[in-house]
Design an enzyme around this catalytic site. Sequence first.
Site, short mmCIF file in Angstrom:
data_model
loop_
_atom_site.label_atom_id
_atom_site.label_comp_id
_atom_site.label_asym_id
_atom_site.label_seq_id
_atom_site.Cartn_x
_atom_site.Cartn_y
_atom_site.Cartn_z
N TYR A 225 0.84 -1.20 0.00
CA TYR A 225 0.00 0.00 0.00
C TYR A 225 0.87 1.24 0.00
O TYR A 225 1.79 1.36 0.81
CB TYR A 225 -0.92 0.01 1.23
CG TYR A 225 -1.86 1.19 1.26
CD1 TYR A 225 -2.87 1.32 0.31
CD2 TYR A 225 -1.73 2.19 2.22
CE1 TYR A 225 -3.73 2.41 0.32
CE2 TYR A 225 -2.59 3.29 2.24
CZ TYR A 225 -3.59 3.39 1.30
OH TYR A 225 -4.44 4.47 1.32
N ASP B 194 9.18 2.86 0.60
CA ASP B 194 8.05 3.52 1.26
C ASP B 194 8.15 3.18 2.74
O ASP B 194 7.71 2.13 3.18
CB ASP B 194 6.74 3.03 0.64
CG ASP B 194 5.53 3.69 1.31
OD1 ASP B 194 5.71 4.33 2.38
OD2 ASP B 194 4.42 3.54 0.77
N LYS C 182 3.34 9.40 8.79
CA LYS C 182 2.98 8.86 10.10
C LYS C 182 3.85 9.40 11.24
O LYS C 182 3.61 10.51 11.69
CB LYS C 182 2.92 7.33 10.03
CG LYS C 182 1.81 6.92 9.04
CD LYS C 182 1.38 5.49 9.01
CE LYS C 182 0.14 5.37 8.12
NZ LYS C 182 0.20 4.43 7.05
C1 LIG Z 1 -0.33 4.91 5.55
C2 LIG Z 1 0.55 4.60 4.41
C3 LIG Z 1 0.63 5.43 3.28
C4 LIG Z 1 -0.31 6.57 3.05
O1 LIG Z 1 -0.18 7.58 4.01
P1 LIG Z 1 -1.42 8.58 4.23
O2 LIG Z 1 -0.87 9.60 5.16
O3 LIG Z 1 -2.52 7.74 4.79
O4 LIG Z 1 -1.77 9.13 2.90
C5 LIG Z 1 1.59 5.16 2.34
N1 LIG Z 1 2.41 4.11 2.46
C6 LIG Z 1 2.36 3.29 3.52
C7 LIG Z 1 3.32 2.16 3.63
C8 LIG Z 1 1.41 3.49 4.52
O5 LIG Z 1 1.31 2.62 5.53
#
Ligand SMILES: *Cc1c(COP(=O)(O)O)cnc(C)c1O
Length: 429
Positions: free
Chosen positions: A144, A239, A267
């Site tokens: 994701y 990521d 985050k």
């Molecule tokens: C949460 C998440 C995102 C997206 O971040 P948002 O602040 O919700 O847009 C992207 N990559 C990873 C791995 C995530 O867990």
Amino acid sequence: MNRSRSDTLFDQARRSMPGGVNSPVRNFGRVGGSPVFMDRGAGSRVYDVDGNEYIDYLGSWGPLILGHGHPAVVEALKKACERGTSFGTPTEAEIRLAELVRTAFPSIDLIRMVNSGTEATMSALRVARGYTGRDLAVKFEAGYHGHGDSFLIQAGSGAATFGIPDSPGVPADLAKMTINLPYNDSAAVRRTLAERGDDVACVIIEPVAGNMGMIPPAEGFLETIREETEKRGIILIFDEVITGFRIAFGGAQERFGIQADMTCLGKIIGGGLPVGAYGGRREIMETVAPAGEVYQAGTLSGNPLAMTAGYETVRQLQEPGVYDRLESLAARLGDGLRAAAAEAGVPAYLTRVGSMMCTFFTDQTVDDFDAASTSDADTYGRYFWNMLDRGVYLAPSRLETGFVSLAHTEEDIDRTLEAARESMKCLCV
Ligand SMILES: *Cc1c(COP(=O)(O)O)cnc(C)c1O
């Protein structure tokens, strides 16, 4: 537990918002029943609008590594608030956070702050394309990266070459530019990059998969990706929106000793406020406007409140022993949950990397998305509600990561394990 006020609010919310929520999984569709509306949090606890107390393992889906309302963060935020919430000009707070992030991630020479992880990955993809002059992106199944069009892509049927849209509204022609490979499949990476590598701008990966439950990288998998991308001039994007500052101060790159070309963060670096960031090697990031020509901007980017919350949060993580403390708390929980499942005779497979973990209700070893998918949804739903009624707040979906924070105590963990032992006893239909 009485949750009648939550139920009333959910009825009201549905009149104004799609599904009653501002982000899909929040509405409890994956576990049944109606969502709990939170009123406040303190340390390891959250309190709902009916006054019920829960030990929290959602941690706002990852940011709250210090727990709720850490005094240093709250104090700094109050002061920042009084000075002004947004200027649309450069501020010193941006430099403070940028420098702190760079001490943690040697692969980041330059960094751009944005407002969410989604924005970070979308922008990183544009930069990778702009820098390489190539269009294709490689991602991994069930990885994701936020909700950007190019990442809402499933593997196409047959040969895993062209992707297909995972959501209405994503153009099929755009989806074709994303290649989806199975996570932890080094052979698929080698084969695909050997065939298509010259057209691939970037490979983007969650170095520890945190959005298909939690699955660690197989031995050699990240190394293979690093080698195969490097020899073809493909940008490797880690990521680290979850793993950054979570599994080590320097994220997965420190923990596994691998340097990415670009890194996406979010985050934790927002400390509970809306933040994302992307950064990387100087020559790549110098293509970003206004240094270069790849356009990306934001009215609230580098927002002083968000920068302050992020900086104060990350600063706490520089204290010696912080990651050992997380490791020991999370090991106590993980080992205890494994034992509880065995004791109750419930088929379960528990994964853990530092303070990230997941309990899969399956009799299989979970090392890829297919195995993760066998985790039984009904069993998880019952477990979730059993735990909730015993005062433990878990993610309301079976394929999510649980987070231990520095606010958790041994007593919290032991109370959680007691709840888990009781909850697992009554999982059969
Ligand atoms: C949460 C998440 C995102 C997206 O971040 P948002 O602040 O919700 O847009 C992207 N990559 C990873 C791995 C995530 O867990």
